[in-house]
Design a protein around this motif. Sequence first.
Motif, PDB file in Angstrom:
ATOM      1  N   LEU A 101       0.802  -1.214   0.000  1.00 36.36           N
ATOM      2  CA  LEU A 101       0.000   0.000   0.000  1.00 36.36           C
ATOM      3  C   LEU A 101       0.840   1.271   0.000  1.00 36.36           C
ATOM      4  CD1 LEU A 101      -2.915  -0.847   2.464  1.00 36.36           C
ATOM      5  CD2 LEU A 101      -2.758  -1.228  -0.007  1.00 36.36           C
ATOM      6  N   ASN A 107      -0.967   7.007   1.055  1.00 36.92           N
ATOM      7  CA  ASN A 107      -2.304   7.616   1.060  1.00 36.92           C
ATOM      8  C   ASN A 107      -3.427   6.578   1.047  1.00 36.92           C
ATOM      9  OD1 ASN A 107      -2.080   6.676  -1.540  1.00 36.92           O
ATOM     10  ND2 ASN A 107      -2.682   8.583  -2.536  1.00 36.92           N
ATOM     11  N   GLN A 108      -3.100   5.313   1.358  1.00 37.97           N
ATOM     12  CA  GLN A 108      -4.105   4.260   1.304  1.00 37.97           C
ATOM     13  C   GLN A 108      -4.453   3.695   2.683  1.00 37.97           C
ATOM     14  OE1 GLN A 108      -2.263   1.767  -1.907  1.00 37.97           O
ATOM     15  NE2 GLN A 108      -4.209   2.140  -2.961  1.00 37.97           N
ATOM     16  N   ASP A 154      -7.116   4.221   4.330  1.00 39.10           N
ATOM     17  CA  ASP A 154      -8.508   3.760   4.319  1.00 39.10           C
ATOM     18  C   ASP A 154      -8.616   2.345   3.764  1.00 39.10           C
ATOM     19  OD1 ASP A 154      -7.790   4.602   1.774  1.00 39.10           O
ATOM     20  OD2 ASP A 154      -9.671   5.657   1.358  1.00 39.10           O
ATOM     21  N   VAL A 155      -7.801   2.029   2.762  1.00 43.04           N
ATOM     22  CA  VAL A 155      -7.802   0.687   2.184  1.00 43.04           C
ATOM     23  C   VAL A 155      -7.259  -0.317   3.207  1.00 43.04           C
ATOM     24  CG1 VAL A 155      -6.880  -0.776   0.339  1.00 43.04           C
ATOM     25  CG2 VAL A 155      -7.564   1.588  -0.154  1.00 43.04           C
ATOM     26  N   GLY A 201      -3.422   1.836  -7.365  1.00 41.41           N
ATOM     27  CA  GLY A 201      -2.897   2.907  -6.525  1.00 41.41           C
ATOM     28  C   GLY A 201      -1.822   2.495  -5.554  1.00 41.41           C
ATOM     29  N   THR A 202      -1.389   1.246  -5.607  1.00 38.88           N
ATOM     30  CA  THR A 202      -0.358   0.768  -4.687  1.00 38.88           C
ATOM     31  C   THR A 202       1.033   1.154  -5.198  1.00 38.88           C
ATOM     32  OG1 THR A 202      -0.201  -1.368  -5.822  1.00 38.88           O
ATOM     33  CG2 THR A 202      -1.812  -1.184  -4.034  1.00 38.88           C
TER      34      THR A 202
END
Length: 199
Positions: free
Chosen positions: A79, A82-83, A85-86, A113-114
């Motif tokens: 990740l 900025n992830q 939330d994921v 997005g990783t």
Amino acid sequence: MNAAAAKRPLDARSLRGCLGQFATGVAVVTYDTDDGPRGATINSFTSVSMDPPLVLVSFARHTTAARLLGDRPFVVNVLAANQLDVALQFAGRPQEGLEVPWSPTAEVPRLRGTVAWLQCTPWATQDGGDHLLFLGEVVHHDSCRGDPLLFHKGQFRMAGVAVYDLPRVVQLDGRPLAPWVGHAHRLHEITEPGYLDEP
């Protein structure tokens, strides 16, 4: 140390705190099921071998992933910073309004997005006490620039300043090196052949 003292059980909370001093990245292991794609957030991920290319992920025995992952291809999604939330979503803390960024073209369920991902085929499953250890052979992978999400002392964190930018690089007499040394290191880094050509 006598035998009785040597066999005394370790304090689990203290051990967890000790292990938590080892900073790690954060990844989501994703895979397909009859009910659609699933994933689980982990920080127990490591490279094992380059020939063959093997990585290892670990899950507690009671988890859904431990039950389902044995014979399934999977992807380790590293990740980005900025992830968060994921990470929380796949750690069992659903994030209201989050649309999971599944890649629409992936052969095995994968996240967009990783900073990196590694697609694996099952290699072996090993006993790891109260965990199961899953070895996967990397068959596809990719990465991009960006800072990873980190985990340290039980908290999610972001990467900080590169070590050569801190006054920890010292001369033989103990004085910090001049600030320009860090800038010179960075200039060297970005002018290395191929650096500017990376995806």
